[in-house]
Design a protein around this motif. Structure first.
Motif, PDB file in Angstrom:
ATOM      1  N   THR A  21     -15.099 -11.498  10.459  1.00 21.48           N
ATOM      2  CA  THR A  21     -15.533 -12.037   9.170  1.00 21.48           C
ATOM      3  C   THR A  21     -16.195 -13.413   9.271  1.00 21.48           C
ATOM      4  O   THR A  21     -17.272 -13.621   8.689  1.00 21.48           O
ATOM      5  CB  THR A  21     -14.343 -12.086   8.196  1.00 21.48           C
ATOM      6  N   PRO A  22     -15.624 -14.394   9.997  1.00 20.55           N
ATOM      7  CA  PRO A  22     -16.278 -15.707  10.070  1.00 20.55           C
ATOM      8  C   PRO A  22     -17.672 -15.658  10.687  1.00 20.55           C
ATOM      9  O   PRO A  22     -18.558 -16.428  10.289  1.00 20.55           O
ATOM     10  CB  PRO A  22     -15.326 -16.535  10.936  1.00 20.55           C
ATOM     11  N   HIS A  23     -17.878 -14.752  11.640  1.00 17.09           N
ATOM     12  CA  HIS A  23     -19.191 -14.636  12.280  1.00 17.09           C
ATOM     13  C   HIS A  23     -20.229 -14.113  11.286  1.00 17.09           C
ATOM     14  O   HIS A  23     -21.382 -14.588  11.276  1.00 17.09           O
ATOM     15  CB  HIS A  23     -19.114 -13.704  13.488  1.00 17.09           C
ATOM     16  N   LEU A  24     -19.853 -13.170  10.461  1.00 18.55           N
ATOM     17  CA  LEU A  24     -20.790 -12.640   9.465  1.00 18.55           C
ATOM     18  C   LEU A  24     -21.087 -13.685   8.393  1.00 18.55           C
ATOM     19  O   LEU A  24     -22.240 -13.845   7.976  1.00 18.55           O
ATOM     20  CB  LEU A  24     -20.216 -11.375   8.833  1.00 18.55           C
ATOM     21  N   ARG A  25     -20.065 -14.379   7.952  1.00 18.99           N
ATOM     22  CA  ARG A  25     -20.270 -15.407   6.922  1.00 18.99           C
ATOM     23  C   ARG A  25     -21.087 -16.576   7.457  1.00 18.99           C
ATOM     24  O   ARG A  25     -21.878 -17.175   6.723  1.00 18.99           O
ATOM     25  CB  ARG A  25     -18.918 -15.877   6.391  1.00 18.99           C
ATOM     26  N   ALA A  26     -20.933 -16.889   8.733  1.00 20.42           N
ATOM     27  CA  ALA A  26     -21.718 -17.960   9.327  1.00 20.42           C
ATOM     28  C   ALA A  26     -23.199 -17.620   9.355  1.00 20.42           C
ATOM     29  O   ALA A  26     -24.052 -18.512   9.396  1.00 20.42           O
ATOM     30  CB  ALA A  26     -21.222 -18.251  10.745  1.00 20.42           C
ATOM     31  N   LYS A  27     -23.508 -16.317   9.310  1.00 19.93           N
ATOM     32  CA  LYS A  27     -24.901 -15.868   9.278  1.00 19.93           C
ATOM     33  C   LYS A  27     -25.421 -15.757   7.845  1.00 19.93           C
ATOM     34  O   LYS A  27     -26.525 -15.277   7.614  1.00 19.93           O
ATOM     35  CB  LYS A  27     -25.024 -14.527  10.004  1.00 19.93           C
ATOM     36  N   GLY A  28     -24.594 -16.180   6.870  1.00 20.94           N
ATOM     37  CA  GLY A  28     -25.028 -16.210   5.479  1.00 20.94           C
ATOM     38  C   GLY A  28     -24.743 -14.965   4.683  1.00 20.94           C
ATOM     39  O   GLY A  28     -25.288 -14.796   3.586  1.00 20.94           O
ATOM     40  N   HIS A  29     -23.878 -14.093   5.186  1.00 27.67           N
ATOM     41  CA  HIS A  29     -23.594 -12.838   4.503  1.00 27.67           C
ATOM     42  C   HIS A  29     -22.272 -12.913   3.748  1.00 27.67           C
ATOM     43  O   HIS A  29     -21.399 -13.726   4.045  1.00 27.67           O
ATOM     44  CB  HIS A  29     -23.534 -11.690   5.510  1.00 27.67           C
ATOM     45  N   ASP A  30     -22.133 -12.022   2.775  1.00 26.48           N
ATOM     46  CA  ASP A  30     -20.874 -11.856   2.061  1.00 26.48           C
ATOM     47  C   ASP A  30     -20.060 -10.782   2.788  1.00 26.48           C
ATOM     48  O   ASP A  30     -20.627  -9.877   3.404  1.00 26.48           O
ATOM     49  CB  ASP A  30     -21.150 -11.431   0.619  1.00 26.48           C
ATOM     50  N   VAL A  31     -18.728 -10.880   2.708  1.00 24.46           N
ATOM     51  CA  VAL A  31     -17.849  -9.933   3.395  1.00 24.46           C
ATOM     52  C   VAL A  31     -16.720  -9.525   2.466  1.00 24.46           C
ATOM     53  O   VAL A  31     -16.098 -10.366   1.810  1.00 24.46           O
ATOM     54  CB  VAL A  31     -17.253 -10.544   4.680  1.00 24.46           C
ATOM     55  N   VAL A  32     -16.466  -8.228   2.410  1.00 23.90           N
ATOM     56  CA  VAL A  32     -15.317  -7.688   1.683  1.00 23.90           C
ATOM     57  C   VAL A  32     -14.481  -6.904   2.684  1.00 23.90           C
ATOM     58  O   VAL A  32     -14.949  -5.931   3.277  1.00 23.90           O
ATOM     59  CB  VAL A  32     -15.757  -6.752   0.537  1.00 23.90           C
ATOM     60  N   THR A  33     -13.251  -7.345   2.923  1.00 26.31           N
ATOM     61  CA  THR A  33     -12.365  -6.633   3.841  1.00 26.31           C
ATOM     62  C   THR A  33     -11.407  -5.765   3.026  1.00 26.31           C
ATOM     63  O   THR A  33     -10.771  -6.235   2.085  1.00 26.31           O
ATOM     64  CB  THR A  33     -11.569  -7.607   4.723  1.00 26.31           C
ATOM     65  N   VAL A  34     -11.328  -4.514   3.398  1.00 26.47           N
ATOM     66  CA  VAL A  34     -10.544  -3.532   2.651  1.00 26.47           C
ATOM     67  C   VAL A  34      -9.203  -3.305   3.333  1.00 26.47           C
ATOM     68  O   VAL A  34      -9.136  -3.119   4.546  1.00 26.47           O
ATOM     69  CB  VAL A  34     -11.310  -2.197   2.555  1.00 26.47           C
ATOM     70  N   GLY A  35      -8.140  -3.313   2.541  1.00 28.77           N
ATOM     71  CA  GLY A  35      -6.834  -2.877   3.005  1.00 28.77           C
ATOM     72  C   GLY A  35      -6.508  -1.535   2.374  1.00 28.77           C
ATOM     73  O   GLY A  35      -6.527  -1.401   1.153  1.00 28.77           O
ATOM     74  N   LEU A  36      -6.247  -0.535   3.192  1.00 26.98           N
ATOM     75  CA  LEU A  36      -5.969   0.809   2.689  1.00 26.98           C
ATOM     76  C   LEU A  36      -4.459   1.057   2.607  1.00 26.98           C
ATOM     77  O   LEU A  36      -3.696   0.511   3.410  1.00 26.98           O
ATOM     78  CB  LEU A  36      -6.604   1.860   3.607  1.00 26.98           C
ATOM     79  N   PRO A  37      -4.024   1.886   1.647  1.00 25.31           N
ATOM     80  CA  PRO A  37      -2.590   2.167   1.489  1.00 25.31           C
ATOM     81  C   PRO A  37      -2.092   3.169   2.525  1.00 25.31           C
ATOM     82  O   PRO A  37      -1.603   4.261   2.194  1.00 25.31           O
ATOM     83  CB  PRO A  37      -2.508   2.724   0.062  1.00 25.31           C
ATOM     84  N   ALA A  38      -2.211   2.801   3.791  1.00 24.79           N
ATOM     85  CA  ALA A  38      -1.947   3.735   4.883  1.00 24.79           C
ATOM     86  C   ALA A  38      -0.503   4.230   4.918  1.00 24.79           C
ATOM     87  O   ALA A  38      -0.240   5.361   5.334  1.00 24.79           O
ATOM     88  CB  ALA A  38      -2.302   3.080   6.214  1.00 24.79           C
ATOM     89  N   ALA A  39       0.443   3.392   4.501  1.00 24.66           N
ATOM     90  CA  ALA A  39       1.856   3.784   4.566  1.00 24.66           C
ATOM     91  C   ALA A  39       2.289   4.641   3.388  1.00 24.66           C
ATOM     92  O   ALA A  39       3.407   5.178   3.391  1.00 24.66           O
ATOM     93  CB  ALA A  39       2.728   2.530   4.643  1.00 24.66           C
ATOM     94  N   ASP A  40       1.438   4.807   2.395  1.00 21.31           N
ATOM     95  CA  ASP A  40       1.772   5.565   1.186  1.00 21.31           C
ATOM     96  C   ASP A  40       1.630   7.062   1.460  1.00 21.31           C
ATOM     97  O   ASP A  40       0.522   7.560   1.666  1.00 21.31           O
ATOM     98  CB  ASP A  40       0.853   5.131   0.045  1.00 21.31           C
ATOM     99  N   GLU A  41       2.750   7.758   1.437  1.00 23.21           N
ATOM    100  CA  GLU A  41       2.731   9.197   1.734  1.00 23.21           C
ATOM    101  C   GLU A  41       1.984  10.008   0.673  1.00 23.21           C
ATOM    102  O   GLU A  41       1.636  11.159   0.894  1.00 23.21           O
ATOM    103  CB  GLU A  41       4.163   9.723   1.867  1.00 23.21           C
ATOM    104  N   ASP A  42       1.757   9.417  -0.502  1.00 25.39           N
ATOM    105  CA  ASP A  42       1.057  10.126  -1.572  1.00 25.39           C
ATOM    106  C   ASP A  42      -0.437   9.815  -1.619  1.00 25.39           C
ATOM    107  O   ASP A  42      -1.159  10.380  -2.447  1.00 25.39           O
ATOM    108  CB  ASP A  42       1.680   9.772  -2.922  1.00 25.39           C
TER     109      ASP A  42
END
Length: 231
Positions: A21-42
């Motif tokens: 993320t810091p490398h992309l932002r240093a190049k002037g870009h926006d970043v959205v990091t996604v957290g997925l509900p991986a532990a949710d059995e449903d």
């Protein structure tokens, strides 16, 4: 300005992208990091896709607001190859980038993907060629963290969450790969998805020859600067 939406693989942790993320932002870009509900059995693939959409924020694309995101590039790591393409009809995605990713076929489950693609045979052949015992007990450090700095490996193993099984049993719902420009980035030293294996699958399923870069499976942790350059 490009907005990079970073979708993790199994385990679903947004932390996986913290060095990139810091490398992309240093190049002037926006970043959205996604957290997925991986532990949710449903939670299945549709929930994963909706989580990506919600994390980006639909309102960011409405009208000409100051916060409007443009040039949306979705980057998928490993198992993220099953969920990231599902958002292309829900968000104005301009490009997909697969990083050592699983490439699904229509109707295929993530559980069947391993056998359908011949991943196990490819891994064994790679192990034998490199002098590793293909029948040894599976060691995540050997296959995933062999080129990741030790402190990062320790942190990753401490925060690693279990991956629920539901997404592995659901057929991939799209009738074809989205009509979105797609790139495939492959680590030359990926031990779990060897480079020859990834090349074959990408060419057979997408007609794309991967772009190669140094490193193993977890490129965002082992070679974040180089990965940012290619992105």
């Amino acid at each position: 300005m490009t907005t990079y939406v970073l979708v993790p693989g199994a385990g679903g942790s947004a932390w996986f992208w913290h060095l990139l993320t810091p490398h992309l932002r240093a190049k002037g870009h926006d970043v959205v990091t996604v957290g997925l509900p991986a532990a949710d059995e449903d939670a299945g693939l549709d929930v994963y896709a909706e989580t990506i959409v919600t994390t980006v924020g639909r309102s960011a694309f409405d009208g000409n607001a100051a916060g409007r995101r443009e040039d949306l590039v979705v980057v998928a790591m490993s198992m993220g190859g099953f969920s990231a393409p599902l958002v292309c009809d829900r968000l104005p995605v301009t490009a997909l980038v697969l990083v050592n990713a699983m490439i699904p076929a229509p109707g295929e489950t993530a559980g069947a993907w391993w056998t359908n693609t011949g991943q196990e045979q490819a891994r064994r052949a790679s192990d034998l060629a490199a002098g590793r015992d293909p029948d040894a007990d599976f060691d995540p450090v050997t296959y995933f963290f062999h080129d990741v700095p030790a402190p990062i490996t320790t942190a990753a193993l401490e925060i690693e969450e279990a991956q629920a099984g539901k997404p592995f049993g659901e057929p991939w719902p799209l009738p074809a790969w989205p009509d979105v420009p797609t790139r495939v980035l492959t680590g030359r030293d990926d031990r779990i998805f060897p480079v020859a294996f990834q090349t074959r699958i990408a060419e057979e399923r997408l007609g794309i020859t991967p772009e190669l870069l140094p490193g193993g499976h977890l490129l965002a942790l082992s070679h974040p600067a180089r990965l940012a350059e290619l992105l």
